[in-house]
Design a protein around this motif. Structure first.
Motif, short mmCIF file in Angstrom:
data_model
loop_
_atom_site.label_atom_id
_atom_site.label_comp_id
_atom_site.label_asym_id
_atom_site.label_seq_id
_atom_site.Cartn_x
_atom_site.Cartn_y
_atom_site.Cartn_z
N HIS A 132 0.87 -1.24 -0.02
CA HIS A 132 -0.10 0.02 -0.11
C HIS A 132 0.89 1.20 0.05
O HIS A 132 1.95 1.40 0.75
CB HIS A 132 -0.90 -0.04 1.07
CG HIS A 132 -2.13 1.00 1.21
ND1 HIS A 132 -3.43 0.48 1.17
CD2 HIS A 132 -2.52 2.21 0.78
CE1 HIS A 132 -4.35 1.32 1.06
NE2 HIS A 132 -3.77 2.47 0.59
N GLU A 163 -3.03 9.01 -8.78
CA GLU A 163 -4.12 8.24 -9.52
C GLU A 163 -3.45 7.28 -10.78
O GLU A 163 -3.98 6.24 -10.76
CB GLU A 163 -5.07 9.41 -10.15
CG GLU A 163 -6.28 8.86 -10.82
CD GLU A 163 -7.10 9.69 -11.34
OE1 GLU A 163 -8.39 9.63 -10.92
OE2 GLU A 163 -6.74 10.80 -12.04
N ARG A 170 -3.09 -1.26 -9.40
CA ARG A 170 -4.18 -1.91 -8.77
C ARG A 170 -4.49 -3.62 -8.98
O ARG A 170 -4.38 -4.48 -8.10
CB ARG A 170 -5.73 -1.25 -8.93
CG ARG A 170 -6.62 -1.72 -8.30
CD ARG A 170 -6.80 -1.54 -6.81
NE ARG A 170 -8.18 -2.03 -6.09
CZ ARG A 170 -8.37 -1.53 -4.95
NH1 ARG A 170 -7.92 -0.53 -4.55
NH2 ARG A 170 -9.54 -2.26 -4.34
N ARG A 175 -2.22 -1.31 -3.51
CA ARG A 175 -3.17 -0.07 -3.28
C ARG A 175 -2.60 1.16 -3.02
O ARG A 175 -1.48 1.36 -2.60
CB ARG A 175 -3.94 -0.61 -1.83
CG ARG A 175 -4.56 -1.92 -1.73
CD ARG A 175 -5.70 -2.27 -2.91
NE ARG A 175 -6.36 -3.45 -3.03
CZ ARG A 175 -6.06 -4.17 -4.07
NH1 ARG A 175 -5.28 -4.21 -4.85
NH2 ARG A 175 -6.75 -5.34 -3.92
N SER A 177 -3.43 5.33 -1.95
CA SER A 177 -4.14 6.15 -1.26
C SER A 177 -3.77 7.74 -1.49
O SER A 177 -2.47 7.78 -1.30
CB SER A 177 -4.66 5.94 0.22
OG SER A 177 -5.25 4.73 0.40
N GLY A 222 -9.38 5.10 6.47
CA GLY A 222 -9.47 5.14 4.98
C GLY A 222 -8.36 3.83 4.41
O GLY A 222 -8.85 3.18 3.55
N GLU A 225 -10.37 0.63 4.63
CA GLU A 225 -11.53 0.38 3.68
C GLU A 225 -10.61 0.55 2.20
O GLU A 225 -11.66 0.45 1.32
CB GLU A 225 -12.55 1.41 3.54
CG GLU A 225 -13.26 1.73 5.11
CD GLU A 225 -14.24 2.77 5.02
OE1 GLU A 225 -14.31 3.73 4.18
OE2 GLU A 225 -14.86 2.85 6.00
N GLU A 226 -9.31 0.85 2.08
CA GLU A 226 -8.55 0.74 0.88
C GLU A 226 -9.36 1.74 -0.04
O GLU A 226 -9.10 1.73 -1.34
CB GLU A 226 -8.56 -0.38 0.03
CG GLU A 226 -8.01 -1.64 0.79
CD GLU A 226 -7.65 -2.99 0.31
OE1 GLU A 226 -8.32 -3.17 -0.81
OE2 GLU A 226 -7.27 -3.68 0.78
N ARG A 227 -9.63 3.12 0.44
CA ARG A 227 -9.78 4.39 -0.27
C ARG A 227 -8.69 4.78 -1.07
O ARG A 227 -7.75 5.16 -0.50
CB ARG A 227 -10.72 4.98 0.66
CG ARG A 227 -12.20 4.86 0.83
CD ARG A 227 -12.79 5.87 1.82
NE ARG A 227 -12.71 5.61 3.17
CZ ARG A 227 -12.52 6.57 4.05
NH1 ARG A 227 -12.03 7.72 3.72
NH2 ARG A 227 -12.68 6.11 5.32
N PHE A 228 -9.05 5.41 -2.19
CA PHE A 228 -8.21 6.06 -2.88
C PHE A 228 -8.03 7.49 -2.38
O PHE A 228 -6.79 8.04 -1.81
CB PHE A 228 -8.31 6.32 -4.55
CG PHE A 228 -7.62 7.21 -5.14
CD1 PHE A 228 -6.11 6.93 -5.25
CD2 PHE A 228 -7.91 8.30 -5.25
CE1 PHE A 228 -5.22 7.76 -6.02
CE2 PHE A 228 -7.00 9.22 -6.28
CZ PHE A 228 -5.87 9.04 -6.26
N ILE A 230 -8.47 9.79 0.57
CA ILE A 230 -8.61 9.88 2.13
C ILE A 230 -8.68 11.34 2.40
O ILE A 230 -7.80 11.94 2.45
CB ILE A 230 -7.55 9.31 2.94
CG1 ILE A 230 -7.49 7.78 2.53
CG2 ILE A 230 -7.66 9.29 4.31
CD1 ILE A 230 -6.28 6.90 3.45
#
Length: 266
Positions: A132, A163, A170, A175, A177, A222, A225-228, A230
């Motif tokens: 990550h 991004e 991915r 992962r 963030s 974050g 939840e593996e959010r991009f 945060i």
């Protein structure tokens, strides 16, 4: 990501958000936390305050060879890096007339510093098929840091880099963030207010100022939840939406705020 037994590296780890992340990750049961910072003594002090799980080291993120050496040494000692937090950043408080040296430093720290980190740590993560990356990009990367053109430009580039890596890797198990806080009670904000930088004053006038520990809380949630994105300040999502839907109206609102602040100086 569950942080229990994870090996974590944090750049910009001597204070502010970086040190708060280190404390929180250790409390979550991380196996090892490496705090890296240009201020080596401060990094070691922050690590000592956390306890034996933490190590503080000196690091200039603009030196790609040094970043690679840190990654190599951490992997040698601990076998892997599960989470790399590229958190080092600088502000300038300048506009288009900021000296080229300020523009260059902002680019080298805020963009190339992230790139060096990703380049160094990604191969090991790809070999293991997991890992990550947490890149501190700032709400300025989604909006605008009024009064600081170099910071705005480089933080937008940081979000773009994050991004790109997220889309590209991915499916390889990586992962990514992008941490995008707004006002945080750190030396960067305090110094900006002391020097009456317009950007710092806009932040202070426009929303809540969080503590670094509150940002760390948002990061842990974050990552789980593996959010991009945060967003420790949830309102940033609304701001970004409004900016996308009505850029002219968004800019008009910021100009009004700037006029009010400048009028107060007269």
């Amino acid at each position: 990501m569950n942080l229990t037994d994870r090996v974590v590296v944090i750049t910009g780890g001597a204070g502010g958000i970086g040190a708060a992340l280190g404390r929180r990750f250790a409390a979550e049961g991380a196996a090892a936390v490496v705090l890296a910072d240009l201020a080596a003594d401060a990094a070691r002090g922050a690590a000592e305050a956390i306890g034996p799980v933490a190590t503080g080291v000196g690091l200039d993120v603009t030196d790609e060879a040094a970043v690679r050496a840190l990654v190599d040494e951490t992997e040698r000692r601990h076998g892997r890096i599960d989470l790399f937090c590229a958190n080092a950043g600088v502000a300038t408080g300048g506009g288009l007339d900021a000296p080229d040296a300020d523009w260059d430093r902002a680019w080298r720290v805020n963009v190339l510093g992230l790139l060096h980190s990703v380049r160094a740590v990604l191969p090991g993560m790809l070999r293991r098929g997991q890992g990550h990356l947490l890149l501190t990009c700032s709400a300025a990367g989604l909006l605008t840091a009024v009064g600081d053109a170099p910071y705005t430009a480089t933080k937008h580039a940081a979000v773009g880099l994050a991004e790109w890596v997220a889309i590209t890797h991915r499916d390889d198990g990586i992962r990514v963030s992008a941490l995008c806080p707004q006002g945080v009670d750190t030396p960067m904000l305090a110094d900006g207010l002391a020097e009456r930088h317009l950007g710092a004053r806009v932040i202070a006038a426009s929303g809540a100022i969080l503590t670094p520990d509150q940002v760390a809380d948002a990061v842990v949630a974050g990552l789980a939840e593996e959010r991009f994105l945060i967003l420790p300040h949830p309102e940033v999502a609304d701001y970004a939406r409004r900016r996308a839907e009505d850029p002219d109206g968004w800019q008009a609102g910021l100009r009004k705020l700037v006029r009010r602040l400048r009028a107060a100086d007269r």
